[in-house]
Motif scaffolding. Structure first.
Motif, short mmCIF file in Angstrom:
data_model
loop_
_atom_site.label_atom_id
_atom_site.label_comp_id
_atom_site.label_asym_id
_atom_site.label_seq_id
_atom_site.Cartn_x
_atom_site.Cartn_y
_atom_site.Cartn_z
N LYS A 135 41.68 43.08 31.57
CA LYS A 135 42.19 43.61 32.94
C LYS A 135 41.16 44.11 33.68
O LYS A 135 41.25 43.79 34.86
CB LYS A 135 43.38 44.60 32.54
N ASP A 136 40.31 44.81 33.15
CA ASP A 136 39.31 45.63 33.64
C ASP A 136 38.28 44.55 34.46
O ASP A 136 38.21 44.64 35.74
CB ASP A 136 38.37 46.66 33.10
N LEU A 137 37.87 43.54 33.69
CA LEU A 137 37.11 42.46 34.02
C LEU A 137 37.53 41.63 35.38
O LEU A 137 37.16 41.28 36.44
CB LEU A 137 36.80 41.51 32.89
N MET A 138 38.92 41.47 35.06
CA MET A 138 39.68 40.69 36.12
C MET A 138 39.71 41.47 37.33
O MET A 138 39.52 40.80 38.38
CB MET A 138 41.02 40.21 35.37
N GLN A 139 40.11 42.56 37.29
CA GLN A 139 40.47 43.43 38.37
C GLN A 139 38.96 43.52 39.36
O GLN A 139 39.15 43.44 40.54
CB GLN A 139 40.82 44.87 37.86
N GLN A 140 37.92 43.73 38.55
CA GLN A 140 36.56 43.51 39.09
C GLN A 140 36.22 42.19 39.92
O GLN A 140 35.77 42.24 41.12
CB GLN A 140 35.48 44.11 38.29
N LEU A 172 35.90 39.17 44.75
CA LEU A 172 36.38 38.13 45.29
C LEU A 172 37.03 38.27 46.49
O LEU A 172 36.87 37.41 47.64
CB LEU A 172 37.37 37.11 44.57
N SER A 173 37.89 39.09 46.51
CA SER A 173 38.55 39.63 47.85
C SER A 173 37.48 40.13 48.96
O SER A 173 37.83 39.57 50.09
CB SER A 173 39.29 40.85 47.46
N PHE A 174 36.50 40.51 48.49
CA PHE A 174 35.61 40.84 49.42
C PHE A 174 34.93 39.75 50.17
O PHE A 174 34.75 39.92 51.30
CB PHE A 174 34.47 42.08 48.69
N LEU A 175 34.61 38.90 48.96
CA LEU A 175 33.95 37.81 49.85
C LEU A 175 34.80 36.80 50.60
O LEU A 175 34.23 36.74 51.76
CB LEU A 175 33.42 36.85 48.66
N HIS A 176 35.88 36.86 50.38
CA HIS A 176 37.06 36.07 51.14
C HIS A 176 37.53 36.70 52.38
O HIS A 176 37.40 36.15 53.12
CB HIS A 176 38.46 35.83 50.23
N LEU A 225 49.48 31.31 35.99
CA LEU A 225 50.20 30.37 36.49
C LEU A 225 50.45 30.06 38.06
O LEU A 225 49.91 29.28 38.67
CB LEU A 225 51.70 29.89 36.05
N LYS A 226 50.16 31.53 38.55
CA LYS A 226 50.05 31.57 40.00
C LYS A 226 48.64 31.13 40.55
O LYS A 226 48.45 30.73 41.62
CB LYS A 226 50.30 33.02 40.50
N MET A 227 47.82 31.41 39.64
CA MET A 227 46.47 30.89 40.00
C MET A 227 46.25 29.69 39.64
O MET A 227 45.33 29.00 40.59
CB MET A 227 45.41 31.87 39.07
N LEU A 228 46.79 28.93 38.79
CA LEU A 228 46.72 27.65 38.45
C LEU A 228 47.70 26.72 39.02
O LEU A 228 48.28 25.67 38.52
CB LEU A 228 46.59 27.31 36.89
N THR A 229 48.05 26.93 40.27
CA THR A 229 49.16 26.44 41.12
C THR A 229 48.20 25.27 41.93
O THR A 229 47.34 25.41 42.36
CB THR A 229 49.90 27.20 42.16
N LEU A 259 43.43 38.72 46.97
CA LEU A 259 44.24 40.20 47.31
C LEU A 259 45.70 40.25 46.57
O LEU A 259 45.90 41.35 45.83
CB LEU A 259 44.36 40.31 48.74
N LYS A 260 46.36 39.13 46.88
CA LYS A 260 47.77 39.32 46.12
C LYS A 260 47.69 39.53 44.45
O LYS A 260 48.53 40.31 43.88
CB LYS A 260 48.61 38.09 46.22
N ALA A 261 46.70 38.65 44.07
CA ALA A 261 46.38 38.80 42.58
C ALA A 261 46.08 40.19 42.21
O ALA A 261 46.50 40.73 40.99
CB ALA A 261 45.30 37.85 42.15
N GLN A 262 45.25 41.02 42.74
CA GLN A 262 45.02 42.36 42.70
C GLN A 262 46.21 43.18 42.53
O GLN A 262 46.18 44.10 41.61
CB GLN A 262 44.08 42.96 43.38
#
Lengths: 192, 304
Positions: B120-125, B130-134, B275-279, B289-292
């Protein structure tokens, strides 16, 4: 002269462009009197040297011949395997990229020849990808999607022959494509 | 150039010696701050116009991003250009040095794998970077465990984005085939794409954090797509992009498989996020952002 703070790359770029441009145009407006090319060249070299010197002393590293110098930073040369892949040099860009790239394309085409009726398509996609970074700069995926499509339509004729309409959107889109026509041709060739 | 006369006449240019498969990397410790830096050089072909404007622009972009000093982005400390010949300029990027990437980090993880709290921690970071880049209108485009750095304190730092224009010639030249495993369907299909490509890659990486081996290991574009469809199912004709040459008919009909067959460690909330990421449809894929904000991150570690 006074642009000491301008990033070195930009400065170098601007400086190096001065001469070929003058050489190419037959009619020049002389706004500031005759140009002393010798002097300009000298000043530019001096400026570049100042920049290199500054970089060198900041990092106590000679970037020209890759050699550490004494100073704050303790440099060590480590095997590329000892660091994450990301840090490995991408150092082969200068070595005959055209031929090498063509070879690469062949390899790639051969790879998917069995499955894909048009293996050539592999490359244009990569090209679209290359540019999409800036294409995607314009917001939502939806709008990027439309944009990309119109762009790729424009791109194909441009590579073969120049149409008058190319100039307007090209100029609007990026300084890169309009100001350096020299660059476009080799790039096209490289990617295909 | 004139500089060479003073500094290092006694040295051989390393790039020429180490031009082979492995080469070396220069790394340094700042004796005052204790901070580590590493150099990465790119040789750029130049003509009489100097460096390609695309390179100049890309460097300017990287420098601009740098000013935000984002905790999940690898620090670019300096960019130094040296003219090698009239045809070639060497651009040396000075980066902060991080010891390992996510690939090594996962390889080193002891047998049962990473605890969910760590994932969770790794993914959050990762999503934060990624949100920052996007939000700065930058695509990574080649997100994979190799260019996600993990510091000894467990801090995630994204690397290698925005360099595509500078490296483009290098990437094409690399003898190693660029991995397809984290590529989104729209990229594989050579359709148009935008920020959702990075979310796809993040999804693949998310699954890999649990599995400790990649989720889809295709050997060609078509093979990669086939492997993807065998898990998420063959998309409908309506979902298939219209601007691609590869027809949907090339793939056999498949229905979606339970994602937990492939990532058994996943609980309901994690599976939902994955699954929401692998759509398949990039427009319906979750944003960084939504994933966060996904409930996977809000629930306590204990029940997930």
């Amino acid at each position: 002269m006074a642009h000491v703070e301008v990033p070195s790359l930009l400065e170098r770029h601007a400086a190096r462009r001065t001469f070929p441009m003058l050489a190419r145009t037959k009619v020049c407006r002389s706004l500031f009197g005759p140009v002393d090319h010798e002097e300009l060249n000298r000043e530019m070299k001096q400026k570049l040297q100042e920049i290199s010197e500054r970089e060198r002393s900041r990092w106590n590293f000679n970037f020209e011949n890759n050699s550490p110098l004494p100073g704050n930073y303790e440099w060590e040369e480590v095997g590329a395997r000892c660091v994450p892949d990301f840090y490995r040099d991408s150092g082969r860009c200068g070595v005959k990229p055209r031929t090498a790239l063509i070879n690469h394309v062949k390899v790639e085409s051969a790879e998917c020849a069995g499955e894909n009726a048009e293996p050539e398509v592999v490359r244009p996609a990569a090209e679209v990808n290359q540019e999409n970074r800036s294409g995607a700069l314009n917001g939502t995926p939806t709008c990027a999607r439309k944009k990309r499509r119109s762009r790729s339509v424009q791109e194909s004729p441009r590579s073969s022959s120049t149409q008058i309409t190319d100039f307007f959107p090209k100029r609007k889109r990026s300084a890169e494509s309009s100001s350096i026509p020299v660059e476009i041709t080799p790039r096209k060739r490289i990617r295909w | 150039m004139a500089m060479t006369q003073e500094g290092g006449v006694q040295y051989e240019p390393v790039a020429e010696i180490g031009g082979g498969a492995y080469g070396t990397v220069y790394k340094a410790r700042d004796t005052q701050s204790g901070q580590f830096v590493a150099l990465k050089s790119v040789r750029v072909q130049t003509d009489q116009e100097g460096l390609p404007l695309s390179t100049v622009r890309e460097v300017a972009l990287l420098k601009r991003l740098e000013q935000f000093d984002h905790p999940n982005i690898v620090k670019l400390m300096d960019v130094c250009a040296t003219l090698r010949t009239d045809q070639e300029t060497k651009v040396t990027l000075v980066f902060e040095h991080v010891d390992q990437d996510l690939k090594t980090y996962l390889e080193k993880a002891p047998a049962p794998g990473l605890p969910v709290s760590r994932i969770k921690d790794l993914m959050q970071q990762l999503l934060c970077g990624l949100s920052f880049l996007h939000s700065n209108r930058v695509l990574h485009r080649d997100l994979k465990p190799e260019n996600i750095l993990v510091t000894s304190r467990g801090q995630v730092k994204l690397a290698d984005f925005g360099l595509a224009r500078i490296y483009s010639c290098h990437m094409a030249l690399t003898p190693v085939v660029v991995t397809l495993w984290y590529r989104s369907p729209e990229v594989l299909l050579q359709s148009t794409y935008a920020t959702p490509v990075d979310i796809w890659s993040t999804g693949c990486i998310f699954a890999e954090m649990f599995r400790r081996k990649p989720l889809f290991c295709g050997e060609s574009e078509v093979d990669q797509l086939t492997k993807i469809f065998s898990v998420i199912g063959l998309p409908s004709e309506e979902e298939w992009p219209t601007d691609v040459t590869l027809s949907r008919r090339n793939f056999s009909p498949q229905s979606p498989q339970p994602i937990t067959d492939y990532v058994p460690e996943l609980r309901e909330d994690g599976a939902d996020l994955l699954l929401k990421m692998l759509t398949f449809d990039p427009l319906r894929r979750i944003s960084a952002l939504k994933a966060q904000e996904h409930r996977f991150f809000s629930e306590h570690t204990g029940n997930s």
